[in-house]
Design an enzyme around this catalytic site. Structure first.
Site, PDB file in Angstrom:
ATOM      1  N   GLY A  40       0.791  -1.215   0.000  1.00  0.00           N
ATOM      2  CA  GLY A  40       0.000   0.000   0.000  1.00  0.00           C
ATOM      3  C   GLY A  40       0.825   1.267   0.000  1.00  0.00           C
ATOM      4  O   GLY A  40       0.432   2.275  -0.601  1.00  0.00           O
ATOM      5  N   ASP A  61      10.306  -7.712  -1.598  1.00  0.00           N
ATOM      6  CA  ASP A  61       9.014  -8.168  -1.080  1.00  0.00           C
ATOM      7  C   ASP A  61       8.851  -9.621  -1.511  1.00  0.00           C
ATOM      8  O   ASP A  61       9.150  -9.958  -2.661  1.00  0.00           O
ATOM      9  CB  ASP A  61       7.880  -7.312  -1.654  1.00  0.00           C
ATOM     10  CG  ASP A  61       6.555  -7.490  -0.911  1.00  0.00           C
ATOM     11  OD1 ASP A  61       6.181  -8.646  -0.639  1.00  0.00           O
ATOM     12  OD2 ASP A  61       5.900  -6.476  -0.614  1.00  0.00           O
ATOM     13  N   ASN A  69      -5.640  -6.825  -2.082  1.00  0.00           N
ATOM     14  CA  ASN A  69      -4.622  -5.766  -2.123  1.00  0.00           C
ATOM     15  C   ASN A  69      -5.023  -4.599  -3.021  1.00  0.00           C
ATOM     16  O   ASN A  69      -4.578  -3.465  -2.827  1.00  0.00           O
ATOM     17  CB  ASN A  69      -3.293  -6.307  -2.665  1.00  0.00           C
ATOM     18  CG  ASN A  69      -2.710  -7.452  -1.880  1.00  0.00           C
ATOM     19  OD1 ASN A  69      -2.059  -8.317  -2.451  1.00  0.00           O
ATOM     20  ND2 ASN A  69      -2.939  -7.492  -0.574  1.00  0.00           N
ATOM     21  N   ARG A  72      -5.868  -0.646  -2.615  1.00  0.00           N
ATOM     22  CA  ARG A  72      -4.906   0.332  -2.109  1.00  0.00           C
ATOM     23  C   ARG A  72      -3.519   0.203  -2.739  1.00  0.00           C
ATOM     24  O   ARG A  72      -2.705   1.126  -2.624  1.00  0.00           O
ATOM     25  CB  ARG A  72      -4.775   0.212  -0.585  1.00  0.00           C
ATOM     26  CG  ARG A  72      -4.143  -1.085  -0.119  1.00  0.00           C
ATOM     27  CD  ARG A  72      -4.281  -1.293   1.383  1.00  0.00           C
ATOM     28  NE  ARG A  72      -3.604  -2.504   1.840  1.00  0.00           N
ATOM     29  CZ  ARG A  72      -4.078  -3.733   1.702  1.00  0.00           C
ATOM     30  NH1 ARG A  72      -5.234  -3.930   1.099  1.00  0.00           N
ATOM     31  NH2 ARG A  72      -3.407  -4.780   2.154  1.00  0.00           N
ATOM     32  N   LYS A  85       4.605  -9.726  -6.313  1.00  0.00           N
ATOM     33  CA  LYS A  85       4.385  -8.281  -6.337  1.00  0.00           C
ATOM     34  C   LYS A  85       5.555  -7.532  -6.971  1.00  0.00           C
ATOM     35  O   LYS A  85       5.349  -6.565  -7.725  1.00  0.00           O
ATOM     36  CB  LYS A  85       4.151  -7.759  -4.917  1.00  0.00           C
ATOM     37  CG  LYS A  85       2.811  -8.145  -4.318  1.00  0.00           C
ATOM     38  CD  LYS A  85       2.627  -7.513  -2.949  1.00  0.00           C
ATOM     39  CE  LYS A  85       1.249  -7.819  -2.377  1.00  0.00           C
ATOM     40  NZ  LYS A  85       1.048  -7.194  -1.056  1.00  0.00           N
ATOM     41  N   ASP A 129       4.648  -3.534   6.521  1.00  0.00           N
ATOM     42  CA  ASP A 129       3.390  -3.458   7.265  1.00  0.00           C
ATOM     43  C   ASP A 129       3.393  -4.261   8.558  1.00  0.00           C
ATOM     44  O   ASP A 129       2.336  -4.596   9.078  1.00  0.00           O
ATOM     45  CB  ASP A 129       2.222  -3.901   6.377  1.00  0.00           C
ATOM     46  CG  ASP A 129       2.383  -5.325   5.857  1.00  0.00           C
ATOM     47  OD1 ASP A 129       3.392  -5.981   6.212  1.00  0.00           O
ATOM     48  OD2 ASP A 129       1.510  -5.788   5.100  1.00  0.00           O
ATOM     49  N   CYS A 190      -3.781  -4.359   8.968  1.00  0.00           N
ATOM     50  CA  CYS A 190      -4.837  -3.965   8.035  1.00  0.00           C
ATOM     51  C   CYS A 190      -5.895  -5.048   7.872  1.00  0.00           C
ATOM     52  O   CYS A 190      -7.047  -4.754   7.579  1.00  0.00           O
ATOM     53  CB  CYS A 190      -4.230  -3.630   6.671  1.00  0.00           C
ATOM     54  SG  CYS A 190      -3.161  -2.179   6.691  1.00  0.00           S
ATOM     55  N   CYS A 337     -11.617 -15.899  16.066  1.00  0.00           N
ATOM     56  CA  CYS A 337     -11.390 -14.588  15.440  1.00  0.00           C
ATOM     57  C   CYS A 337     -10.035 -14.654  14.747  1.00  0.00           C
ATOM     58  O   CYS A 337      -9.565 -15.737  14.405  1.00  0.00           O
ATOM     59  CB  CYS A 337     -11.461 -13.469  16.481  1.00  0.00           C
ATOM     60  SG  CYS A 337     -10.178 -13.544  17.744  1.00  0.00           S
TER      61      CYS A 337
END
Length: 368
Positions: A40, A61, A69, A72, A85, A129, A190, A337
């Protein structure tokens, strides 16, 4: 004059700027920049730097493009899903400017390679991130004395700063602001907290601006100034971070080679987790998902589950009681969760009410 005519024409309106000029443009053309993360923040940063005229960009990366993805990470499209990526980013950036040098590294930045990458760069841009990578990058920057443009985004909030500290210069580093790695339960990402897509472009643009000022040698570059962006309010606030005179400079990355450096949620009770998942798979237990709808869309159990978002039962506890009434007599109910924290909160809060309805609540350790 080192710039070819085509590049002079392309950047003409930039070289006319007072305080920037031809000298600044030549400095950009000669620069070697390392970008950590093609996500992002990395996407808009690289797009801006290539357009501005940076000569060489190394991007590292190890992730692939996912459809979650694209809202953003603006260098990617639906056709790129599943591809590395860095490969897609390199293609897009070369399409924008065919003479730029893009070095795509499909690997993970860690303690074994960080110093080598940093020493080969004039400037590092941290678009990662996770706090694990951010602290590694900050420590490697201080160890090598490399300027670091740092940014982060979450929900509607962004932060930007330039850190520069290390051998021969005390300066200001990330650890002057955040001395230690935060606890895992205090580091939402995120995937669980969400992020407004356009916020990453705003923060990425601000990061790219700081990078250009540094690379072009402009006096306006400021070390240790934290800029906080609030998207909903449309505000920018600036804070000067002072160097901590008691803090020792980073001299090695040994701490990052230890398991304790990871920010992953500790997987307590792996055996219990496997047992509960097996119960769900065998139909011996009911699954109850307390994540938000967007999280459920990203990843879920293969088995059908009941669903009550945490936002719903925290706002209206009666919604949880109503669900328990529907599940009356179900026996074992496994609540899950993303990390195990919200599910544990649900079990603690509604366990007694569930027991009254012949339901035994269990929280899935470590979550999904």
């Amino acid at each position: 004059m080192s710039l070819p005519h085509a590049e002079l024409r392309r950047t003409a309106r930039q070289t006319l700027l007072p305080g920037f000029g031809l000298r600044g443009q030549e400095a950009l053309n000669d620069a070697q920049v390392l970008v950590i993360g093609a996500g992002g923040l990395g996407c808009p940063v690289m797009q801006s730097l290539v357009a501005t005229g940076v000569g060489t960009i190394t991007v590292i990366d190890d992730d692939v493009v996912d459809d979650t993805n694209i809202h953003r990470q603006i260098l990617f499209s639906a056709a790129d899903v599943g591809r590395p990526k860095v490969d897609v980013a390199a293609e897009q950036l070369r399409r924008h400017r065919d003479d730029v040098r893009i070095i795509a590294r499909n690997e993970h930045l860690d303690a074994s390679n960080a110093v080598e990458y940093f020493r080969g760069a004039d400037l590092v841009i941290d678009g990662s991130d996770t706090f694990t990578t951010k602290f590694l990058a900050a420590d490697a920057a201080e160890l090598t004395g490399t300027p670091l443009v740092w940014g982060s985004v979450l929900r509607f909030h962004g932060e930007i700063a330039v850190w520069h500290s290390g051998p021969g210069s005390r300066g200001v580093g990330l650890r002057d602001l955040y001395p230690t790695h935060p606890a895992p339960e205090d580091t939402p990402d995120c995937a669980t907290a969400g992020v407004l897509g356009v916020t990453t472009s705003v923060v990425g643009g601000l990061m790219a601006t700081e990078a250009v000022k540094l690379l072009a040698g402009m006096d306006e570059a400021e070390i240790g100034v934290l800029t906080v962006y609030e998207a909903l309010a449309g505000t920018l606030k600036r804070f000067q971070v002072a160097a901590d005179p008691e803090r020792e400079l980073v001299t090695s990355l040994d701490a990052h080679a230890a398991p304790a450096a990871s920010c992953a949620v500790p997987q307590h009770g792996d055996g219990e987790k496997a047992r509960l998942l097996a119960q769900i798979a065998d139909g011996e237990a009911t699954a109850l998902d307390v994540r938000e709808l967007g999280e459920k869309a990203i990843k879920d159990l293969p088995q059908e589950s009941a669903h009550l978002p945490t936002s719903a039962w925290r706002e209206d506890p009666d919604a949880a009681i109503a669900l328990l009434d529907e599940l009356r007599g179900a026996g074992d109910v496994v609540v899950y969760c993303a990390s195990g924290k919200r599910s544990a909160d649900f079990v603690e809060r509604f366990g007694p009410a569930a027991a009254e309805r012949a339901i035994r609540l269990r929280s899935l350790p470590g979550g999904l």
